[in-house]
Design a protein around this motif. Structure first.
Motif, PDB file in Angstrom:
ATOM      1  N   VAL A 162      -6.087 -11.802  -4.390  1.00  0.00           N
ATOM      2  CA  VAL A 162      -5.894 -11.001  -3.176  1.00  0.00           C
ATOM      3  C   VAL A 162      -5.084  -9.745  -3.500  1.00  0.00           C
ATOM      4  O   VAL A 162      -5.392  -8.643  -3.015  1.00  0.00           O
ATOM      5  CB  VAL A 162      -5.197 -11.841  -2.087  1.00  0.00           C
ATOM      6  CG1 VAL A 162      -4.858 -10.972  -0.871  1.00  0.00           C
ATOM      7  CG2 VAL A 162      -6.071 -13.009  -1.677  1.00  0.00           C
ATOM      8  N   ILE A 163      -4.060  -9.878  -4.327  1.00  0.00           N
ATOM      9  CA  ILE A 163      -3.245  -8.720  -4.712  1.00  0.00           C
ATOM     10  C   ILE A 163      -4.096  -7.694  -5.445  1.00  0.00           C
ATOM     11  O   ILE A 163      -4.021  -6.483  -5.173  1.00  0.00           O
ATOM     12  CB  ILE A 163      -2.056  -9.175  -5.577  1.00  0.00           C
ATOM     13  CG1 ILE A 163      -1.146 -10.126  -4.787  1.00  0.00           C
ATOM     14  CG2 ILE A 163      -1.262  -7.974  -6.080  1.00  0.00           C
ATOM     15  CD1 ILE A 163      -0.032 -10.739  -5.602  1.00  0.00           C
ATOM     16  N   HIS A 164      -4.951  -8.153  -6.376  1.00  0.00           N
ATOM     17  CA  HIS A 164      -5.825  -7.231  -7.112  1.00  0.00           C
ATOM     18  C   HIS A 164      -6.808  -6.544  -6.175  1.00  0.00           C
ATOM     19  O   HIS A 164      -7.119  -5.343  -6.338  1.00  0.00           O
ATOM     20  CB  HIS A 164      -6.585  -7.992  -8.204  1.00  0.00           C
ATOM     21  CG  HIS A 164      -5.706  -8.433  -9.337  1.00  0.00           C
ATOM     22  ND1 HIS A 164      -4.670  -7.690  -9.810  1.00  0.00           N
ATOM     23  CD2 HIS A 164      -5.736  -9.574 -10.108  1.00  0.00           C
ATOM     24  CE1 HIS A 164      -4.085  -8.310 -10.816  1.00  0.00           C
ATOM     25  NE2 HIS A 164      -4.713  -9.477 -11.007  1.00  0.00           N
ATOM     26  N   ARG A 165      -7.300  -7.283  -5.172  1.00  0.00           N
ATOM     27  CA  ARG A 165      -8.253  -6.693  -4.228  1.00  0.00           C
ATOM     28  C   ARG A 165      -7.598  -5.607  -3.389  1.00  0.00           C
ATOM     29  O   ARG A 165      -8.188  -4.550  -3.136  1.00  0.00           O
ATOM     30  CB  ARG A 165      -8.831  -7.795  -3.344  1.00  0.00           C
ATOM     31  CG  ARG A 165     -10.140  -7.408  -2.658  1.00  0.00           C
ATOM     32  CD  ARG A 165     -10.704  -8.557  -1.842  1.00  0.00           C
ATOM     33  NE  ARG A 165     -10.804  -9.771  -2.625  1.00  0.00           N
ATOM     34  CZ  ARG A 165     -10.280 -10.928  -2.288  1.00  0.00           C
ATOM     35  NH1 ARG A 165      -9.579 -11.037  -1.164  1.00  0.00           N
ATOM     36  NH2 ARG A 165     -10.444 -11.984  -3.040  1.00  0.00           N
ATOM     37  N   GLU A 205      -5.021  -3.823  -4.293  1.00  0.00           N
ATOM     38  CA  GLU A 205      -4.746  -2.696  -5.188  1.00  0.00           C
ATOM     39  C   GLU A 205      -6.009  -1.902  -5.475  1.00  0.00           C
ATOM     40  O   GLU A 205      -5.972  -0.660  -5.595  1.00  0.00           O
ATOM     41  CB  GLU A 205      -4.142  -3.226  -6.494  1.00  0.00           C
ATOM     42  CG  GLU A 205      -3.725  -2.134  -7.468  1.00  0.00           C
ATOM     43  CD  GLU A 205      -3.097  -2.695  -8.722  1.00  0.00           C
ATOM     44  OE1 GLU A 205      -2.477  -1.921  -9.473  1.00  0.00           O
ATOM     45  OE2 GLU A 205      -3.239  -3.921  -8.968  1.00  0.00           O
ATOM     46  N   ARG A 206      -7.133  -2.571  -5.580  1.00  0.00           N
ATOM     47  CA  ARG A 206      -8.388  -1.888  -5.910  1.00  0.00           C
ATOM     48  C   ARG A 206      -9.001  -1.156  -4.718  1.00  0.00           C
ATOM     49  O   ARG A 206      -9.499  -0.040  -4.835  1.00  0.00           O
ATOM     50  CB  ARG A 206      -9.381  -2.916  -6.463  1.00  0.00           C
ATOM     51  CG  ARG A 206     -10.686  -2.286  -6.965  1.00  0.00           C
ATOM     52  CD  ARG A 206     -11.624  -3.326  -7.545  1.00  0.00           C
ATOM     53  NE  ARG A 206     -12.136  -4.232  -6.520  1.00  0.00           N
ATOM     54  CZ  ARG A 206     -11.745  -5.473  -6.351  1.00  0.00           C
ATOM     55  NH1 ARG A 206     -10.805  -5.976  -7.150  1.00  0.00           N
ATOM     56  NH2 ARG A 206     -12.262  -6.231  -5.387  1.00  0.00           N
ATOM     57  N   THR A 207      -8.954  -1.788  -3.536  1.00  0.00           N
ATOM     58  CA  THR A 207      -9.625  -1.221  -2.355  1.00  0.00           C
ATOM     59  C   THR A 207      -8.689  -0.412  -1.452  1.00  0.00           C
ATOM     60  O   THR A 207      -9.160   0.336  -0.597  1.00  0.00           O
ATOM     61  CB  THR A 207     -10.255  -2.345  -1.524  1.00  0.00           C
ATOM     62  OG1 THR A 207      -9.223  -3.208  -1.035  1.00  0.00           O
ATOM     63  CG2 THR A 207     -11.253  -3.135  -2.353  1.00  0.00           C
ATOM     64  N   HIS A 208      -7.385  -0.583  -1.645  1.00  0.00           N
ATOM     65  CA  HIS A 208      -6.383   0.059  -0.771  1.00  0.00           C
ATOM     66  C   HIS A 208      -6.621  -0.323   0.685  1.00  0.00           C
ATOM     67  O   HIS A 208      -6.409   0.486   1.592  1.00  0.00           O
ATOM     68  CB  HIS A 208      -6.395   1.585  -0.933  1.00  0.00           C
ATOM     69  CG  HIS A 208      -5.788   2.041  -2.226  1.00  0.00           C
ATOM     70  ND1 HIS A 208      -4.501   2.492  -2.350  1.00  0.00           N
ATOM     71  CD2 HIS A 208      -6.325   2.081  -3.485  1.00  0.00           C
ATOM     72  CE1 HIS A 208      -4.248   2.813  -3.616  1.00  0.00           C
ATOM     73  NE2 HIS A 208      -5.364   2.566  -4.328  1.00  0.00           N
ATOM     74  N   LYS A 209      -7.045  -1.588   0.899  1.00  0.00           N
ATOM     75  CA  LYS A 209      -7.251  -2.099   2.256  1.00  0.00           C
ATOM     76  C   LYS A 209      -6.519  -3.441   2.416  1.00  0.00           C
ATOM     77  O   LYS A 209      -6.435  -4.226   1.486  1.00  0.00           O
ATOM     78  CB  LYS A 209      -8.748  -2.309   2.544  1.00  0.00           C
ATOM     79  CG  LYS A 209      -9.548  -1.018   2.605  1.00  0.00           C
ATOM     80  CD  LYS A 209     -11.011  -1.310   2.926  1.00  0.00           C
ATOM     81  CE  LYS A 209     -11.824  -0.029   2.995  1.00  0.00           C
ATOM     82  NZ  LYS A 209     -13.262  -0.310   3.305  1.00  0.00           N
ATOM     83  N   ILE A 210      -6.002  -3.642   3.614  1.00  0.00           N
ATOM     84  CA  ILE A 210      -5.309  -4.890   3.916  1.00  0.00           C
ATOM     85  C   ILE A 210      -6.332  -6.017   4.046  1.00  0.00           C
ATOM     86  O   ILE A 210      -7.355  -5.878   4.735  1.00  0.00           O
ATOM     87  CB  ILE A 210      -4.488  -4.753   5.211  1.00  0.00           C
ATOM     88  CG1 ILE A 210      -3.361  -3.736   5.021  1.00  0.00           C
ATOM     89  CG2 ILE A 210      -3.924  -6.101   5.643  1.00  0.00           C
ATOM     90  CD1 ILE A 210      -2.577  -3.458   6.274  1.00  0.00           C
ATOM     91  N   GLN A 211      -6.058  -7.153   3.386  1.00  0.00           N
ATOM     92  CA  GLN A 211      -6.925  -8.325   3.457  1.00  0.00           C
ATOM     93  C   GLN A 211      -6.396  -9.240   4.557  1.00  0.00           C
ATOM     94  O   GLN A 211      -5.457 -10.005   4.360  1.00  0.00           O
ATOM     95  CB  GLN A 211      -6.945  -9.053   2.114  1.00  0.00           C
ATOM     96  CG  GLN A 211      -7.335  -8.173   0.929  1.00  0.00           C
ATOM     97  CD  GLN A 211      -8.748  -7.652   1.060  1.00  0.00           C
ATOM     98  OE1 GLN A 211      -9.679  -8.404   1.343  1.00  0.00           O
ATOM     99  NE2 GLN A 211      -8.922  -6.350   0.849  1.00  0.00           N
ATOM    100  N   SER A 212      -6.995  -9.136   5.730  1.00  0.00           N
ATOM    101  CA  SER A 212      -6.500  -9.912   6.875  1.00  0.00           C
ATOM    102  C   SER A 212      -6.859 -11.389   6.756  1.00  0.00           C
ATOM    103  O   SER A 212      -6.105 -12.257   7.205  1.00  0.00           O
ATOM    104  CB  SER A 212      -7.065  -9.343   8.182  1.00  0.00           C
ATOM    105  OG  SER A 212      -8.489  -9.338   8.146  1.00  0.00           O
ATOM    106  N   ASN A 213      -8.016 -11.681   6.162  1.00  0.00           N
ATOM    107  CA  ASN A 213      -8.441 -13.060   5.957  1.00  0.00           C
ATOM    108  C   ASN A 213      -8.443 -13.380   4.462  1.00  0.00           C
ATOM    109  O   ASN A 213      -8.914 -12.579   3.647  1.00  0.00           O
ATOM    110  CB  ASN A 213      -9.842 -13.309   6.526  1.00  0.00           C
ATOM    111  CG  ASN A 213      -9.851 -13.257   8.048  1.00  0.00           C
ATOM    112  OD1 ASN A 213      -8.828 -13.513   8.688  1.00  0.00           O
ATOM    113  ND2 ASN A 213     -10.995 -12.914   8.627  1.00  0.00           N
ATOM    114  N   LEU A 262       0.838  -1.207   0.000  1.00  0.00           N
ATOM    115  CA  LEU A 262       0.000   0.000   0.000  1.00  0.00           C
ATOM    116  C   LEU A 262       0.869   1.252   0.000  1.00  0.00           C
ATOM    117  O   LEU A 262       0.518   2.265  -0.644  1.00  0.00           O
ATOM    118  CB  LEU A 262      -0.921  -0.017   1.213  1.00  0.00           C
ATOM    119  CG  LEU A 262      -2.053  -1.060   1.194  1.00  0.00           C
ATOM    120  CD1 LEU A 262      -2.835  -1.019   2.502  1.00  0.00           C
ATOM    121  CD2 LEU A 262      -2.989  -0.808   0.019  1.00  0.00           C
ATOM    122  N   ALA A 263       1.993   1.209   0.706  1.00  0.00           N
ATOM    123  CA  ALA A 263       2.897   2.363   0.708  1.00  0.00           C
ATOM    124  C   ALA A 263       3.471   2.603  -0.679  1.00  0.00           C
ATOM    125  O   ALA A 263       3.611   3.756  -1.122  1.00  0.00           O
ATOM    126  CB  ALA A 263       4.023   2.130   1.719  1.00  0.00           C
TER     127      ALA A 263
END
Length: 364
Positions: free
Chosen positions: A108-111, A113-121, A81-82
């Motif tokens: 997961v990488i695309h998600r 990049e699209r949402t700018h949120k960390i996917q914890s699960n 994200l940084a």
């Protein structure tokens, strides 16, 4: 075959025909080993949720298996994200490749990049459709790197393995058509041969043939038995009745009728047989008259064993006078006709006692 009868000796004509090279065997359905998928963890983590699957369940591609949490991936996503905030495309692409090398799924990488949120699960999904062969994942359990969570085997198309006797394997070719009949269904399932396995079962003297069958509806289950008909391209060849062949153990003999009641034994090379007819690869010609029944008479009167001994010299043999063509006259009545013999009641036949004995033995 055109058949003529001379006393108890029956003849047929060598013909050009087409042999049906179908082979009838039994087979067993197997899972498609080319559609096996295994889900493993790429890093240590924890199982947050499972979706209630069990071994043997049929699932479709993309069905969720479990939600897992991997702390190591959370830190990597923060760094990604940084990099995204810098807007430098070359750095962003390099960061994506690094995440892929760590084992983070592409979706997961695309998600991120699209949402700018960390996917914890992260949700693990079935990569192929099939049935669950093994399952080792429970809610709350800890996961180690490289641990196998689930294995899935596909069944569309499904495999059918048939054991073909080694004597009939030459008629089977890759790509050949197959018809399979299952006890559970009234329909015939068609498929094709995809492989002939390289090993022979020394106990049963059979070779396994692998067949591919369509199974979009999932009705065909691994372990089911089937009656299998394997077909190859029909081939034209010389054909004769199976009973015309005398098998000595070292060679195959056919008696060819000559003029004036003579018989010539000919060594033949046999081809495919369907139980009633056999193909002749070498030794005979179209139109020749051959003996198909009554060889025992020639054996007893003309010493067939001695005839066979003369084969290497290319000699033909004339039976004794008792077996040569002789005309007898009498008056009689046909009592019974069967595919193999004719029964006649008749008046006395004029001739010597020896002649009469031969006729009686010929069942005329």
């Amino acid at each position: 075959f055109p058949v003529t009868i001379d006393l108890a000796i029956r003849y047929a004509i060598v013909e050009q025909g087409t042999m049906n090279n179908s082979v009838l065997v039994n087979g067993v359905l197997q899972a498609n080993d080319r559609q096996v998928a295994i889900l493993q963890t790429r890093a240590s983590g924890f199982v947050q949720r499972v979706y209630g699957h069990a071994v043997g369940d049929i699932i479709s591609q993309g069905s969720p298996i479990a939600d897992i949490s991997i702390p190591e991936w959370t830190g990597e996503q923060t760094e990604f994200l940084a990099v995204l905030r810098t807007g430098d495309r070359s750095l962003i692409q390099a960061s994506k490749q690094r995440l892929q090398l760590l084992g983070i799924p592409q979706d997961v990488i695309h998600r991120v990049e699209r949402t700018h949120k960390i996917q914890s699960n992260i949700t693990l999904s079935a990569p192929v459709s099939g049935f669950i062969d093994s399952l080792d994942v429970r809610s709350g359990m800890a996961l180690g790197m490289g641990q196998t969570l689930v294995s899935i085997k596909g069944f569309n198309p499904i495999w059918l393995e048939a054991a073909v006797p080694e004597t009939q394997i030459a008629a089977i070719k890759r790509g050949g058509n197959v018809e399979a009949i299952f006890a559970a269904f009234t329909k015939t399932v068609t498929g094709k041969v995809i492989d002939i396995l390289p090993t022979l079962d020394t106990t049963s003297r059979t070779i396994k043939v692998r067949i591919e069958l369509p199974n979009a509806d999932g009705q065909l289950k691994p372990g089911m038995f089937a009656s299998v008909k394997l077909s190859s391209n029909p081939q034209s060849s010389l054909v004769i009745p199976e009973q015309a062949v005398i098998r000595t153990g070292t060679r195959n003999i056919v008696l060819v009728a000559q003029e004036q009641g003579r018989f010539e034994p000919v060594t033949v090379q046999l081809g495919q047989s369907d139980g009633n007819r056999v193909a002749i690869l070498q030794g005979l010609k179209v139109g020749q008259k051959i003996v198909i029944s009554g060889q025992f008479l020639i054996d007893s009167e003309a010493n067939l064993q001695g005839v066979l001994d003369n084969l290497n010299n290319g000699k033909s043999v004339t039976p004794p006078p008792a077996m040569q063509a002789t005309t007898y006259q009498s008056v009689g009545k046909v009592e019974k006709i069967t595919p193999n013999e004719i029964t006649i009641s008749h008046q006395a036949i004029v001739g010597s006692y020896r002649d009469w004995e031969k006729i009686g033995r010929a069942h005329v």
